[in-house]
Design a protein around this motif. Structure first.
Motif, PDB file in Angstrom:
ATOM      1  N   THR A  59      15.521   7.476   5.585  1.00 14.00           N
ATOM      2  CA  THR A  59      14.135   7.617   5.131  1.00 14.00           C
ATOM      3  C   THR A  59      13.878   6.739   3.910  1.00 14.00           C
ATOM      4  N   LEU A  60      12.619   6.524   3.634  1.00 18.00           N
ATOM      5  CA  LEU A  60      12.254   5.767   2.439  1.00 18.00           C
ATOM      6  C   LEU A  60      12.764   6.472   1.187  1.00 18.00           C
ATOM      7  N   ALA A  61      12.656   7.778   1.138  1.00 17.91           N
ATOM      8  CA  ALA A  61      13.131   8.532  -0.032  1.00 17.91           C
ATOM      9  C   ALA A  61      14.632   8.341  -0.242  1.00 17.91           C
ATOM     10  N   GLU A  62      15.414   8.393   0.829  1.00 15.54           N
ATOM     11  CA  GLU A  62      16.867   8.189   0.719  1.00 15.54           C
ATOM     12  C   GLU A  62      17.180   6.782   0.235  1.00 15.54           C
ATOM     13  N   GLN A  63      16.482   5.786   0.779  1.00 13.19           N
ATOM     14  CA  GLN A  63      16.710   4.408   0.356  1.00 13.19           C
ATOM     15  C   GLN A  63      16.321   4.208  -1.105  1.00 13.19           C
ATOM     16  N   THR A  64      15.186   4.785  -1.500  1.00 15.52           N
ATOM     17  CA  THR A  64      14.728   4.653  -2.879  1.00 15.52           C
ATOM     18  C   THR A  64      15.728   5.292  -3.833  1.00 15.52           C
ATOM     19  N   GLN A  65      16.254   6.452  -3.486  1.00 22.42           N
ATOM     20  CA  GLN A  65      17.277   7.122  -4.295  1.00 22.42           C
ATOM     21  C   GLN A  65      18.475   6.188  -4.488  1.00 22.42           C
ATOM     22  N   GLY A  66      18.954   5.602  -3.410  1.00 21.99           N
ATOM     23  CA  GLY A  66      20.095   4.695  -3.488  1.00 21.99           C
ATOM     24  C   GLY A  66      19.808   3.457  -4.310  1.00 21.99           C
ATOM     25  N   VAL A  67      18.616   2.914  -4.174  1.00 16.40           N
ATOM     26  CA  VAL A  67      18.226   1.727  -4.938  1.00 16.40           C
ATOM     27  C   VAL A  67      18.277   2.033  -6.432  1.00 16.40           C
ATOM     28  N   PHE A  68      17.684   3.144  -6.849  1.00 20.80           N
ATOM     29  CA  PHE A  68      17.661   3.454  -8.277  1.00 20.80           C
ATOM     30  C   PHE A  68      19.035   3.854  -8.807  1.00 20.80           C
TER      31      PHE A  68
ATOM     32  N   THR B 115       8.294  -3.920  -6.817  1.00 27.16           N
ATOM     33  CA  THR B 115       8.684  -3.156  -5.638  1.00 27.16           C
ATOM     34  C   THR B 115       8.099  -3.797  -4.392  1.00 27.16           C
ATOM     35  N   TYR B 116       8.904  -3.894  -3.360  1.00 31.96           N
ATOM     36  CA  TYR B 116       8.486  -4.429  -2.071  1.00 31.96           C
ATOM     37  C   TYR B 116       8.669  -3.330  -1.038  1.00 31.96           C
ATOM     38  N   LEU B 117       7.575  -2.908  -0.421  1.00 28.73           N
ATOM     39  CA  LEU B 117       7.593  -1.861   0.600  1.00 28.73           C
ATOM     40  C   LEU B 117       7.164  -2.443   1.942  1.00 28.73           C
ATOM     41  N   THR B 118       7.812  -1.999   3.012  1.00 32.18           N
ATOM     42  CA  THR B 118       7.399  -2.455   4.337  1.00 32.18           C
ATOM     43  C   THR B 118       6.225  -1.638   4.874  1.00 32.18           C
ATOM     44  N   ASP B 119       5.909  -0.528   4.196  1.00 40.96           N
ATOM     45  CA  ASP B 119       4.768   0.301   4.609  1.00 40.96           C
ATOM     46  C   ASP B 119       4.120   0.889   3.354  1.00 40.96           C
ATOM     47  N   ILE B 120       3.056   0.262   2.884  1.00 40.27           N
ATOM     48  CA  ILE B 120       2.400   0.669   1.641  1.00 40.27           C
ATOM     49  C   ILE B 120       1.816   2.077   1.732  1.00 40.27           C
ATOM     50  N   SER B 121       1.607   2.583   2.947  1.00 40.99           N
ATOM     51  CA  SER B 121       1.083   3.946   3.073  1.00 40.99           C
ATOM     52  C   SER B 121       2.103   4.978   2.590  1.00 40.99           C
TER      53      SER B 121
ATOM     54  N   LEU C 202       3.651   4.746  -0.307  1.00 36.05           N
ATOM     55  CA  LEU C 202       3.759   4.540  -1.745  1.00 36.05           C
ATOM     56  C   LEU C 202       4.006   5.844  -2.501  1.00 36.05           C
ATOM     57  N   ASP C 203       3.342   6.924  -2.107  1.00 39.16           N
ATOM     58  CA  ASP C 203       3.537   8.209  -2.783  1.00 39.16           C
ATOM     59  C   ASP C 203       4.963   8.726  -2.618  1.00 39.16           C
ATOM     60  N   GLU C 204       5.547   8.535  -1.440  1.00 38.03           N
ATOM     61  CA  GLU C 204       6.933   8.956  -1.192  1.00 38.03           C
ATOM     62  C   GLU C 204       7.887   8.176  -2.100  1.00 38.03           C
ATOM     63  N   TYR C 205       7.673   6.877  -2.183  1.00 38.50           N
ATOM     64  CA  TYR C 205       8.470   6.025  -3.079  1.00 38.50           C
ATOM     65  C   TYR C 205       8.272   6.469  -4.536  1.00 38.50           C
ATOM     66  N   GLY C 206       7.014   6.655  -4.924  1.00 40.96           N
ATOM     67  CA  GLY C 206       6.688   7.007  -6.299  1.00 40.96           C
ATOM     68  C   GLY C 206       7.303   8.318  -6.749  1.00 40.96           C
TER      69      GLY C 206
END
Length: 129
Positions: A45-54, A76-82, A84-88
């Motif tokens: 998931t995006l959340a899992e990837q974001t956790q690993g990135v940080f 930040t580069y996202l493949t799906d800007i929709s 953004l809240d999950e990433y944030g």
């Protein structure tokens, strides 16, 4: 001013031999700027990837005597800007103080096809003392 490029042994190693993960610009007064290459991470998931990135960014900064509180710019580069809240939501767990300057882009794809997010940062490390 002295510039050092490298990949700290205490942090996850780069996915390719064609780049350095950190450029350290050391100033005569002992302060430094750290420029981190874009980081991606595994995860479904995006959340899992974001956790690993940080987590990787944190390790790279710590290898140079810095912390996430020293980040002054983030891209930040996202493949799906929709999403953004999950990433944030994950980003806010790591960047808890005054937010750094920031840019976010939607891109069609990243270095690895499964990657949904890539993050690069600049950090300012104060002189010791």
């Amino acid at each position: 001013m002295h510039i050092t490029l490298g990949n700290p042994a205490t942090a996850p190693q780069p996915l390719s031999p064609y780049y350095s993960q950190v450029a350290r610009v050391q100033h005569a007064d002992g302060s430094a700027l750290l420029f981190l290459s874009g980081q991606i991470a595994e995860g479904a998931t995006l959340a899992e990837q974001t956790q690993g990135v940080f987590e990787t960014i944190d390790a790279l900064l710590r290898a140079h005597g810095a912390t996430l509180a020293d980040v002054i710019n983030i891209r930040t580069y996202l493949t799906d800007i929709s999403k953004l809240d999950e990433y944030g939501a994950v980003r806010r767990k790591f960047l808890t103080g005054t937010p750094p300057t920031s840019m976010t882009f939607e891109v069609p794809k990243l270095f690895r096809p499964e990657a949904q997010v890539e993050v690069e940062v600049v950090a300012a490390v104060p002189a010791a003392g």
